[in-house]
Design a protein around this motif. Sequence first.
Motif, PDB file in Angstrom:
ATOM      1  N   VAL A   1      83.353  81.984  62.314  1.00  0.00           N
ATOM      2  CA  VAL A   1      84.279  80.973  61.790  1.00  0.00           C
ATOM      3  C   VAL A   1      84.223  80.895  60.266  1.00  0.00           C
ATOM      4  N   SER A   2      83.040  80.784  59.703  1.00  0.00           N
ATOM      5  CA  SER A   2      82.922  80.625  58.249  1.00  0.00           C
ATOM      6  C   SER A   2      83.545  81.791  57.506  1.00  0.00           C
ATOM      7  N   GLU A   3      83.282  82.997  57.971  1.00  0.00           N
ATOM      8  CA  GLU A   3      83.832  84.194  57.332  1.00  0.00           C
ATOM      9  C   GLU A   3      85.364  84.198  57.405  1.00  0.00           C
ATOM     10  N   ALA A   4      85.908  83.872  58.574  1.00  0.00           N
ATOM     11  CA  ALA A   4      87.367  83.830  58.737  1.00  0.00           C
ATOM     12  C   ALA A   4      87.983  82.762  57.845  1.00  0.00           C
ATOM     13  N   LEU A   5      87.333  81.609  57.758  1.00  0.00           N
ATOM     14  CA  LEU A   5      87.874  80.518  56.944  1.00  0.00           C
ATOM     15  C   LEU A   5      87.838  80.847  55.458  1.00  0.00           C
ATOM     16  N   GLU A   6      86.833  81.560  55.005  1.00  0.00           N
ATOM     17  CA  GLU A   6      86.783  81.960  53.599  1.00  0.00           C
ATOM     18  C   GLU A   6      88.008  82.789  53.234  1.00  0.00           C
ATOM     19  N   VAL A   7      88.420  83.654  54.132  1.00  0.00           N
ATOM     20  CA  VAL A   7      89.613  84.468  53.887  1.00  0.00           C
ATOM     21  C   VAL A   7      90.861  83.595  53.913  1.00  0.00           C
ATOM     22  N   LEU A   8      90.980  82.724  54.915  1.00  0.00           N
ATOM     23  CA  LEU A   8      92.176  81.882  55.045  1.00  0.00           C
ATOM     24  C   LEU A   8      92.326  80.889  53.892  1.00  0.00           C
ATOM     25  N   LYS A   9      91.213  80.473  53.289  1.00  0.00           N
ATOM     26  CA  LYS A   9      91.303  79.552  52.144  1.00  0.00           C
ATOM     27  C   LYS A   9      91.993  80.207  50.950  1.00  0.00           C
ATOM     28  N   GLY A  10      92.183  81.511  51.005  1.00  0.00           N
ATOM     29  CA  GLY A  10      92.915  82.210  49.954  1.00  0.00           C
ATOM     30  C   GLY A  10      94.420  82.084  50.073  1.00  0.00           C
ATOM     31  N   ILE A  11      94.910  81.473  51.145  1.00  0.00           N
ATOM     32  CA  ILE A  11      96.356  81.268  51.302  1.00  0.00           C
ATOM     33  C   ILE A  11      96.805  80.231  50.284  1.00  0.00           C
ATOM     34  N   LYS A  12      97.860  80.566  49.549  1.00  0.00           N
ATOM     35  CA  LYS A  12      98.335  79.700  48.459  1.00  0.00           C
ATOM     36  C   LYS A  12      99.509  78.827  48.884  1.00  0.00           C
ATOM     37  N   ALA A  13      99.438  78.338  50.102  1.00  0.00           N
ATOM     38  CA  ALA A  13     100.427  77.407  50.648  1.00  0.00           C
ATOM     39  C   ALA A  13      99.687  76.542  51.664  1.00  0.00           C
ATOM     40  N   PRO A  14     100.169  75.334  51.933  1.00  0.00           N
ATOM     41  CA  PRO A  14      99.510  74.500  52.932  1.00  0.00           C
ATOM     42  C   PRO A  14      99.472  75.201  54.297  1.00  0.00           C
ATOM     43  N   LEU A  15      98.287  75.270  54.873  1.00  0.00           N
ATOM     44  CA  LEU A  15      98.066  75.923  56.161  1.00  0.00           C
ATOM     45  C   LEU A  15      97.856  74.861  57.230  1.00  0.00           C
ATOM     46  N   TYR A  16      98.733  74.883  58.243  1.00  0.00           N
ATOM     47  CA  TYR A  16      98.653  73.946  59.362  1.00  0.00           C
ATOM     48  C   TYR A  16      98.415  74.752  60.627  1.00  0.00           C
TER      49      TYR A  16
END
Length: 192
Positions: A29-44
């Motif tokens: 989970v932590s590894e996947a979230l680190e990548v997703l936090k790079g999205i430059k738009a609100p993620l829902y």
Amino acid sequence: MQEAVKQINALSPDYVCFTGDLVEQAEHVSEALEVLKGIKAPLYGVPGNHDYLSQADFKLINDAFATTGGRWLLNENVPLDGGQINLIGAVCDQENIVQPLAGAKNIVLMHYPVFVSKLEGRTFDLMLAGHSHGGQVRVPLYGAIVLPAGVGHYEMGLYHTASGPLYVNPGLGYLYLDVRFNCRPEITVFEV
């Protein structure tokens, strides 16, 4: 995933929607979230069955989605664009929570495509689902060889239902076998 985030950012979307199954095992989970936090738009997003099965920390996921300006939706809705869009996060068998809002474009995020059958009598502008992986292996003129329960006849793509348009995204990953045939990973763009 890093390439997918790069492609998402190049598209400059107003919002990014996720329809479940972030990881197969909580240790990732932590590894996947680190990548997703790079999205430059609100993620829902909403959880999928593997998010539950892995016992992923939903607070950790919500905190990561919040860094993008979005959030993890557990049977709740969030008004976007000054109330012009009503984004609804539906979690398994909570159809009473999923209510359209008059005067707004109503978009539902759900994991299981067959959940659409529980929404009869209500109309939405767009419903987004995942879960199917598109079958991962698709035979031309036949379709998916194997699909998980909860998909029904909604394998992948756009379906016109009594409750409105349903789009089932085949996702980016895979389950059990690291293979896709005739079922490309997909990022879908909608103009609402």
